[in-house]
Enzyme design. Sequence first.
Site, PDB file in Angstrom:
ATOM      1  N   LYS A  52      40.468  40.800  42.210  1.00 23.16           N
ATOM      2  CA  LYS A  52      40.027  39.461  42.598  1.00 23.16           C
ATOM      3  C   LYS A  52      41.232  38.563  42.841  1.00 23.16           C
ATOM      4  O   LYS A  52      41.278  37.798  43.799  1.00 23.16           O
ATOM      5  CB  LYS A  52      39.089  38.883  41.532  1.00 23.16           C
ATOM      6  CG  LYS A  52      37.721  39.567  41.537  1.00 23.16           C
ATOM      7  CD  LYS A  52      36.892  39.311  40.284  1.00 23.16           C
ATOM      8  CE  LYS A  52      35.622  40.182  40.332  1.00 23.16           C
ATOM      9  NZ  LYS A  52      34.817  40.116  39.095  1.00 23.16           N
ATOM     10  N   GLN A  96      34.738  37.112  33.509  1.00 24.40           N
ATOM     11  CA  GLN A  96      34.397  38.529  33.695  1.00 24.40           C
ATOM     12  C   GLN A  96      33.463  38.994  32.572  1.00 24.40           C
ATOM     13  O   GLN A  96      33.725  38.748  31.390  1.00 24.40           O
ATOM     14  CB  GLN A  96      35.678  39.368  33.727  1.00 24.40           C
ATOM     15  CG  GLN A  96      35.478  40.826  34.085  1.00 24.40           C
ATOM     16  CD  GLN A  96      34.993  41.064  35.511  1.00 24.40           C
ATOM     17  OE1 GLN A  96      35.272  40.284  36.422  1.00 24.40           O
ATOM     18  NE2 GLN A  96      34.260  42.130  35.724  1.00 24.40           N
ATOM     19  N   ASP A 119      29.960  32.971  40.606  1.00 31.07           N
ATOM     20  CA  ASP A 119      29.202  34.190  40.330  1.00 31.07           C
ATOM     21  C   ASP A 119      27.709  33.975  40.589  1.00 31.07           C
ATOM     22  O   ASP A 119      26.948  34.942  40.655  1.00 31.07           O
ATOM     23  CB  ASP A 119      29.353  34.577  38.847  1.00 31.07           C
ATOM     24  CG  ASP A 119      30.283  35.757  38.638  1.00 31.07           C
ATOM     25  OD1 ASP A 119      30.356  36.607  39.545  1.00 31.07           O
ATOM     26  OD2 ASP A 119      30.921  35.816  37.573  1.00 31.07           O
TER      27      ASP A 119
END
Length: 294
Positions: A52, A96, A119
Site C-alpha cells: 500500500k 490493517q 476502507d
Amino acid sequence: MELIDGKKTAQDIRAELKEKVEKLKYKSDKVPGLVTILVGDDPASQVYVRSKGKACEEIGFNSTSERLPADISEEELLSIVNKYNNDDKYNGILVQLPLPKHINEDKIIEAINPSKDVDGFHPSSVGNLVIGKDTLFPCTPYGIVELLKRYKIDPKGKHVVVVGRSNIVGKPVANLLVQKAEGANAIVTICHSAAKDLSQFTKSADILIAAIGRANFITADMVKDGAVVIDVGINRVDDSTAKKGYKIVGDVDFENVAPKTSFITPVPGGVGPMTIAMLMQNTFKAFTLVNNLD
Ligand code: GUN
C-alpha cells in the site's frame, strides 16, 4: 472464455491516478495522503501494508506507516487514530485488520473519521452504501464493480449470486450491485454455508461471485454455461513443486470451471490487485471531497 486481467486493470487505474495527481498540482498545493496503521508483526499484513505504501509512492501520494507493538493498548491505538483524524496531511486512515484479540476492532473502526474511512468499514459508510448514497466503498467490492465496468459486463437485470456473507466482501458487493445505478441494477442473491443445496443457487447465476475462503470450492457442475465468474479467494495450498512449498489458489476450481464461462478472473492476477488500486482511488476521492476539487 475471456480472462479478466485484474493486474493490468489495476495498473491502468494507478496510472490514471498518477496523471490526476500531476494535474492537481495546478489546482492545489496539497496532494492526497494515506496513513497505514499496522499493529503487531503478522507477515501477511506486513506485505499488504508495504504494498500500500509503495502504491502511494508510485502515484505521488503522501504516505506514512505506523508500526505498533502487538501489546499496544486499545486506548493508545484510539489516540493514534485520533491524531490522524486531526492531521490534514492524511485524507485516508487504514488500520490493517485483523487486530490483536485484546483490541475491539469495531471500536477502532468507529473511531476513524468517516471522511477518512478509505476502507469503507465505518458503520456510517456502510449505511450510506446500503441506502445508495455516494460514499467511500470497501475496496475489494468496489474493485469487482470496476472490473465488470471496464470489461463492459453490465449487471443490469442479471442474476448475481454471491457466495459468502462477510462484511468485507459478500455483503458490500451485494449491496453495490443491487443499487439503482449504472453498473449495478442486478438481481442479487447472497448465499452461504448454511444452504442445503448451494449448487441450486450457483447454477442460476449469470454472474457468480465466490468469496468463501475455501480452495477450489466452486466446481464446474455448480456453474451455468456462459456465466461470468469472479473469484475473490486467496487460499494457500501445499505444492511441493513450488519454491515456497505452497501456491495461491482461489475459491474456484479454475481449470475445470474456466472453459464453461464467458469471463473469469484468475487467481492470482484477478480481483487481488484491484483492492489496492481502489484503496488509492478512495484516498484520492477522500482528498477531492475534503478540498472541494473535482
Ligand atoms: N485485512 C485484510 N483485508 C483488509 C482490508 O481490505 N483492509 C484492512 N484494513 N485490513 C484488511
